[in-house]
Design a protein around this motif. Structure first.
Motif, PDB file in Angstrom:
ATOM      1  N   LEU A 616     -11.486  33.689 -22.050  1.00  0.00           N
ATOM      2  CA  LEU A 616     -11.323  32.581 -22.417  1.00  0.00           C
ATOM      3  C   LEU A 616     -10.904  32.247 -24.404  1.00  0.00           C
ATOM      4  CD1 LEU A 616     -13.190  29.928 -22.893  1.00  0.00           C
ATOM      5  CD2 LEU A 616     -15.047  31.054 -23.758  1.00  0.00           C
ATOM      6  N   ILE A 617     -11.051  33.842 -24.634  1.00  0.00           N
ATOM      7  CA  ILE A 617     -10.559  33.870 -26.578  1.00  0.00           C
ATOM      8  C   ILE A 617      -8.613  33.866 -26.258  1.00  0.00           C
ATOM      9  CG2 ILE A 617      -9.894  34.921 -27.853  1.00  0.00           C
ATOM     10  CD1 ILE A 617     -12.884  35.828 -28.166  1.00  0.00           C
ATOM     11  N   ASN A 621      -6.906  30.924 -27.476  1.00  0.00           N
ATOM     12  CA  ASN A 621      -5.746  31.042 -28.165  1.00  0.00           C
ATOM     13  C   ASN A 621      -4.298  30.950 -28.214  1.00  0.00           C
ATOM     14  OD1 ASN A 621      -6.958  33.131 -30.632  1.00  0.00           O
ATOM     15  ND2 ASN A 621      -6.714  34.632 -29.386  1.00  0.00           N
ATOM     16  N   LYS A 622      -4.250  31.108 -26.858  1.00  0.00           N
ATOM     17  CA  LYS A 622      -3.061  30.438 -25.997  1.00  0.00           C
ATOM     18  C   LYS A 622      -2.451  28.952 -26.383  1.00  0.00           C
ATOM     19  CE  LYS A 622      -0.090  30.189 -22.145  1.00  0.00           C
ATOM     20  NZ  LYS A 622       1.118  29.115 -22.352  1.00  0.00           N
ATOM     21  N   ASN A 623      -3.619  27.912 -26.369  1.00  0.00           N
ATOM     22  CA  ASN A 623      -3.718  26.534 -26.420  1.00  0.00           C
ATOM     23  C   ASN A 623      -3.685  26.464 -28.196  1.00  0.00           C
ATOM     24  OD1 ASN A 623      -4.164  26.055 -24.267  1.00  0.00           O
ATOM     25  ND2 ASN A 623      -6.207  25.819 -24.118  1.00  0.00           N
ATOM     26  N   LEU A 629       2.898  26.620 -32.299  1.00  0.00           N
ATOM     27  CA  LEU A 629       4.117  26.669 -31.727  1.00  0.00           C
ATOM     28  C   LEU A 629       5.561  25.068 -31.975  1.00  0.00           C
ATOM     29  CD1 LEU A 629       4.663  29.525 -29.363  1.00  0.00           C
ATOM     30  CD2 LEU A 629       5.585  30.002 -31.507  1.00  0.00           C
ATOM     31  N   TYR A 630       4.318  24.676 -31.532  1.00  0.00           N
ATOM     32  CA  TYR A 630       4.747  22.870 -31.572  1.00  0.00           C
ATOM     33  C   TYR A 630       4.990  22.267 -32.896  1.00  0.00           C
ATOM     34  CZ  TYR A 630       6.209  18.225 -29.657  1.00  0.00           C
ATOM     35  OH  TYR A 630       6.530  16.965 -29.763  1.00  0.00           O
ATOM     36  N   ALA A 631       3.890  22.161 -33.367  1.00  0.00           N
ATOM     37  CA  ALA A 631       3.976  22.508 -35.448  1.00  0.00           C
ATOM     38  C   ALA A 631       5.631  22.708 -35.849  1.00  0.00           C
ATOM     39  CB  ALA A 631       2.258  22.570 -35.076  1.00  0.00           C
TER      40      ALA A 631
END
Length: 875
Positions: A616-617, A621-623, A629-631
């Protein structure tokens, strides 16, 4: 879980009483011995199943006997057959039974069983458990004052080393070294010196490591073994590297290469030595020499198609090129290392290669591809780490299962010992009763025998007395007959008295003579009767003393038996006490086992929960990482390019190193007419919060420049502060957020050769003709001020007339605040100014490299604590 055949074995052990087997079944020891020898022969021929069946027959013959040494041998052979088939759990069961049998009679066979069990645990990588069994073997030898086999001491030390118990490992290798030197065992001595060098290296006892390596080097030098000398010199070089003696390490590696070339060493080892020399030159910042040796090693490995070592060496070469700021060649070698690592199949090397290439791409400002390879690096690293954790969990579970089986077996053995004690107790009581019955039977038989002897003696005396009476009667009859004859003769004599007077006198004389003889015979008979009576009395007296003596012997035997019975009763009490203690221990072990089972279930449940939470973490964390990264991409798009001052000033550099993916520091520039605005800002926080503030600052600055006709540095900051306060709705209330930014801002008017400067908490440094001048900022931020009142002060305006060669530096506090160095302290502004004084005359591109390298060297292994931003330009 205990195997089925083990359960059957326990069943037989439980139900078979301890009785002697029929003589035709166990003509004793010889039949079982023959079966054991036959089973060993089959085992040596790799017929493990046949050997197991024959050993099982021998085991059945030995059940119920006290042939513990033979039982230990049979159990040991059975354990070997299962170990050969990788059934380690069952093999361990039989090894424990074997050692238990040997221990009962203190048989030296337990040493080989402990050693065999230790080897089994080593094959399962359970080194700590293996060490316990090796220790049991050595303890037995020490207790019996027997010299241990050097191989046993060596195996014990090796197990301790792999278990991480370095002190014990060092101690036992030192003991082995003493044995080898005492017995002149050259091979073992050399091997032990090498192992001691390895252990002391792990203990970071570098002086001891060098001492042992020096002893090895001297031996191989005397033997003229150049290849071994190369190996030892390489190890000494590695130790000197650990001691940060770069020159000494370089010389050791060069010596190793020289020895290796003389002994025609293989190409792989030669390439390793070349790489070690290259690394030494890298540490000495002699990059050209480093690359030269590293390339030689890479070429050798390419020719031999040794892809794994080739990938490692190419990756090191790429890093050296990166340190040299040769991004192109760094990328070439890094890509080649990735391909080599893929061909070799070594994923851990591939992880390092991905990471290196992402750093190269980042240094080359290809942030998109750098991000892609960094993601490949993270994904592969996490995947390998997860696989390793799974392997560790499986190994931990296997260890737990084996320890559980071992505890169960020891419980069973304890139960068997308890039953054995009970049987022995019953046997002792039975023997005691049998001895008492035997004593009673002996006493009864003795009484009957004595009674019969006395009756026989009385009967004999009676018969002799009757015979004597009959003899006396016969003699009396004879006397009466003689008297009658004499009376007849007397009558005849009286009748002839007259006629035979002279003869009568003669007859009287004869009668007198006969009377004397008769009396003499009678006295003789009386004397013989007295002698006979005395003999009978003496015989009775002797018989009395003999009987009395036998009675004393019987009484003494009875007393001895009673004493033995007392001793048996004492032993019986001791056995009962031991039985009670064993019963208590058995109950404690059962309780501990139940607790362990419960704990094991809890751990398994927790592991499942941890894995679910981890997944779950990881998803979260990936999200989050994807969003950040997009920011980061958005922020990079908003920020000016790295060469944003090109065409505005004569020469410039930008050193920008965000702490995280996105940055709270930002650099900014804008042009309007003859005015060129340059700014370096540090927003509150770093990472995502700081990035939001930086986006706000860039947006507001762009709006201010668009709507302002005549640009003035202090006015721009006044407007920026007002816009930030309005945007963040700051009013100065207690507990209100104090977000904002620190900034140094310049307005360059090239037409008038004037530079305006205004700053909020950020200084500016200027060098003019070698002299340094510090322009201090206003001590208030862009945002609400702690000294907030109804009217805030305006920012100070500075107007600088430019001269040829003027150099300016704008910066944030990240560089000076970085922790590092030998004592882990801050870099500080004093040291920062000293560096600028040393390098300000160099080209701007070279200044950037020096500042970056200085930062990396200062930081070392310490994590970067803040965003780094430095702008240098020559007006």
């Amino acid at each position: 879980m205990i195997k089925r055949h083990f359960a059957i074995l326990l069943f037989f052990m439980a139900v078979l009483p301890t009785v002697a087997l029929p003589q035709d079944v166990i003509s004793g020891h010889k039949t079982a011995q023959d079966l054991l020898e036959k089973a060993r022969l089959e085992f040596n021929m790799n017929n493990h199943i046949v050997a197991r069946e024959i050993a099982g027959d021998a085991l059945m013959l030995l059940f119920g006997t006290e042939e513990y040494s033979m039982l230990g041998e049979v159990y040991h052979l059975l354990g070997q057959t299962y170990e050969k088939e990788d059934d380690h759990e069952t093999a361990l069961v039989y090894y424990i039974r074997s050692s238990g049998s040997f221990v009962r009679v203190n048989d030296p066979g337990q040493v080989k069983v402990y050693t065999q069990a230790a080897g089994l645990f080593i094959s399962l990588e359970m080194f700590e458990k293996a060490g316990d069994y090796y220790k049991n073997a050595l303890d037995f030898l020490d207790e019996n004052k027997e010299d241990p086999d050097p191989a046993l001491v060596e195996d014990y030390a090796w197990a301790l080393c792999n278990a991480g118990q370095l002190e014990g490992c060092n101690r036992n290798y030192t003991r082995l070294l003493g044995i080898a030197e005492e017995k002149n065992l050259t091979d073992i001595r050399l091997r032990t010196l090498y192992n001691l060098a390895e252990v002391t290296l792990r203990q970071k006892d570098y002086q001891a490591n060098l001492k042992y390596n020096q002893l090895l080097h001297e031996h191989f030098k005397r033997a003229g073994d150049r290849q071994a000398m190369a190996f030892i010199a390489n190890n000494m070089g590695y130790t000197l590297l650990k001691m940060e003696d770069q020159r000494g390490a370089l010389q050791a590696f060069r010596d190793a290469l020289s020895y290796g070339e003389e002994s025609q060493m293989d190409n792989r080892r030669k390439a390793q030595l070349l790489s070690n020399i290259g690394i030494c030159y890298q540490n000495l910042n002699e990059y050209e020499n480093s690359i030269r040796f590293l390339r030689q090693g890479v070429n050798i490995l390419r020719a031999d198609n040794q892809t794994e070592e080739q990938a490692r060496l190419e990756n090191i070469t790429a890093n050296v090129f990166l340190l040299k700021r040769d991004v192109y060649n760094a990328g070439v070698f890094s890509l080649s290392s990735i391909e080599s690592a893929k061909q070799s199949g070594n994923k851990w090397i591939l992880v390092d290669c991905y990471h290196t290439y992402s750093q190269i791409l980042k240094r080359g400002n290809d942030h998109i591809r750098a991000l892609e390879y960094y993601e490949l690096y993270l994904n592969l690293k996490d995947s390998l780490a997860f696989e390793q954790r799974l392997r560790d969990q499986k190994l931990a579970q296997r260890i737990l299962d084996l320890e559980k089986s071992e505890k169960e077996l020891r419980l069973v053995l304890a139960d068997e010992e308890l039953k054995d004690l009970e049987l022995r107790n019953l046997q002792i009581e039975t023997e005691k009763k049998e001895q008492e019955l035997e004593l009673l039977r002996r006493e009864r038989a003795l009484e009957v025998s004595e009674r019969q002897r006395i009756m026989q003696s009385l009967e004999l005396t009676r018969e002799r007395h009757e015979a004597e009476i009959r003899q006396r009667e016969i003699e009396a009859l004879n006397q009466q007959r003689e008297i009658q004859e004499l009376l007849i003769k007397q009558k005849e004599a009286e009748e002839k008295e007259r006629e035979r007077e002279i003869r009568l006198l003669e007859n009287e004389k004869e009668l007198q003579q006969l009377e004397i003889e008769r009396q003499t015979e009678a006295r003789k008979r009386i004397i013989w009767m007295l002698f006979l009576m005395i003999a009978i009395v003496l015989l009775m007296v002797v018989s009395f003393f003999v009987v009395r003596k036998k009675n004393k012997v019987l009484a003494q035997q009875k007393q001895e038996i009673e004493e033995k019975n007392y001793d048996l009763e004492q032993k019986n009490e001791e056995i009962r006490a031991q039985s009670e203690n064993l019963q208590t221990a058995y109950e404690e072990i059962q309780t501990t086992n139940e607790m362990l089972e419960q704990k094991s279930e809890e751990i398994l449940t927790q592991n499942e929960q941890i894995i679910k939470q981890k997944e779950l973490i990881e998803d979260k964390n990936k999200n989050i990482t994807d969003s950040i990264l997009y920011a980061g991409r958005i922020q990079n798009a908003v920020l000016p390019p790295e060469n944003f001052l090109e065409g505005i000033v004569k020469e410039s550099f930008l050193l920008f190193r965000p702490k995280d993916i996105v940055s709270g520091d930002f650099y900014w520039s804008a042009s309007k007419g003859n005015y060129h605005v340059i700014a370096a800002a540090d927003c509150t926080g770093h990472g995502v919060p700081g990035a939001f503030m930086s986006m706000l600052g860039i947006t507001l600055l762009n709006e201010i420049i668009i709507r302002t006709e005549k640009l003035k540095a202090s006015d721009i900051l006044d407007q920026l502060r007002e816009e930030v306060i309005n945007s963040l709705k700051q009013g100065g209330a207690a507990g209100e957020t104090k977000d904002g930014m620190d900034i140094a801002l310049c307005v360059l008017d090239k037409k008038k050769s004037v530079l305006q400067y205004a700053a909020a908490n950020n200084s500016m440094y200027m060098f003019r003709k070698g002299e340094m001048k510090v322009f201090n900022p206003d001590k208030m931020p862009i945002g609400i001020s702690p000294q907030y009142d109804e009217k805030m002060e305006n920012f100070t305006y500075n107007d600088i007339s430019l001269q040829t060669g003027d150099i300016f530096y704008l910066f944030t506090d990240g560089y000076a605040d970085q922790f590092g160095g030998p004592e882990g302290k801050k870099f500080k502004y004093t040291r920062f100014r000293e560096i600028l004084k040393e390098i300000h005359t160099k080209p701007m591109s070279e200044q950037k490299i020096i500042l970056d390298e200085t930062f990396e060297k200062w930081r070392g292994e310490t994590v970067q604590i803040d965003d780094i931003l430095i702008i240098g330009f020559k007006a």
